[in-house]
Design an enzyme around this catalytic site. Structure first.
Site, mmCIF file in Angstrom:
data_model
loop_
_atom_site.group_PDB
_atom_site.id
_atom_site.type_symbol
_atom_site.label_atom_id
_atom_site.label_comp_id
_atom_site.label_asym_id
_atom_site.label_seq_id
_atom_site.Cartn_x
_atom_site.Cartn_y
_atom_site.Cartn_z
ATOM 1 N N ARG A 66 0.813 -1.221 0.000
ATOM 2 C CA ARG A 66 0.000 0.000 0.000
ATOM 3 C C ARG A 66 0.847 1.272 0.000
ATOM 4 O O ARG A 66 0.528 2.234 -0.680
ATOM 5 C CB ARG A 66 -0.914 0.015 1.227
ATOM 6 N N GLU A 103 -7.907 0.812 15.748
ATOM 7 C CA GLU A 103 -7.021 1.759 15.078
ATOM 8 C C GLU A 103 -6.344 2.748 16.008
ATOM 9 O O GLU A 103 -5.435 3.449 15.595
ATOM 10 C CB GLU A 103 -7.786 2.515 13.988
#
Length: 190
Positions: free
Chosen positions: A7, A147
């Site tokens: 990514r 997260e």
């Protein structure tokens, strides 16, 4: 670039192209493939139906759709076809399972990096306890999951792992917080 890269590599390459924009026009990076490549791709069919992917009957149509210089696009297609034919080395060393020649009709889409998972955050123990940056020890009664935590996956993560991260450490945080509350309640009752 190698569109199969991690990514970060893909996002940095996309941002590099986007920074070449001017005030009047955004220079979006694109990806495209031949129609034959899409025959067994269910996700592709949905993206085409939903208007994220576009069909171009000719190389000229593809170039016009994205304002790409036609000669440069034809050269790039020719170079790619030499790579899949084994006549030229792939500068990106992509692991191609199927070496499909690029030929019209084409399907294309614009690319832009998107934030969909944050890799950084507070450090936690395997029990989901938040670690103090000052003492490097768990902060009593403070738990975290998902997260807001960092380092669980390392420098990058595999797709789909964020849900597992949230569930596993969420359960662990809940279990340990409940145990802590129970311990404190037992200690105060006489």
């Amino acid at each position: 670039m190698n569109e199969l890269a991690d990514r970060r590599t893909r996002a940095e390459a996309q941002l590099k192209v986007l920074t070449q924009s001017d005030a009047d026009k955004i220079n979006y990076p694109i990806v495209f493939c031949s129609e034959k490549t899409t025959e067994h791709a269910e996700g592709f069919k949905a993206a085409y139906r939903d208007g994220c992917v576009f069909r171009h009957s000719t190389t000229e149509d593809l170039a016009k759709a994205y304002d790409i210089p036609l000669d440069a696009l034809k050269k790039q297609i020719s170079e790619y076809n030499e790579i899949v034919a084994g006549k030229k080395q792939d500068p990106f060393e992509k692991p191609l399972d199927v070496k499909q020649k690029l030929e019209a009709p084409f399907y294309s889409m614009r690319l832009t990096p998107k934030l969909h998972y944050c890799m950084g955050g507070v450090a936690i123990t395997p029990k989901a306890e938040v670690i103090s940056y000052e003492t490097l020890k768990p902060i009593s009664g403070l738990y975290a999951a998902g997260e807001i935590t960092g380092g669980v996956h390392g420098m990058d993560r595999l797709g789909g792992c964020s849900s597992v991260d949230c569930m596993v450490f969420g359960l662990e945080a809940g279990r340990n917080a409940a145990a802590l509350v129970e311990t404190r309640n037992v200690g105060t009752q006489k």
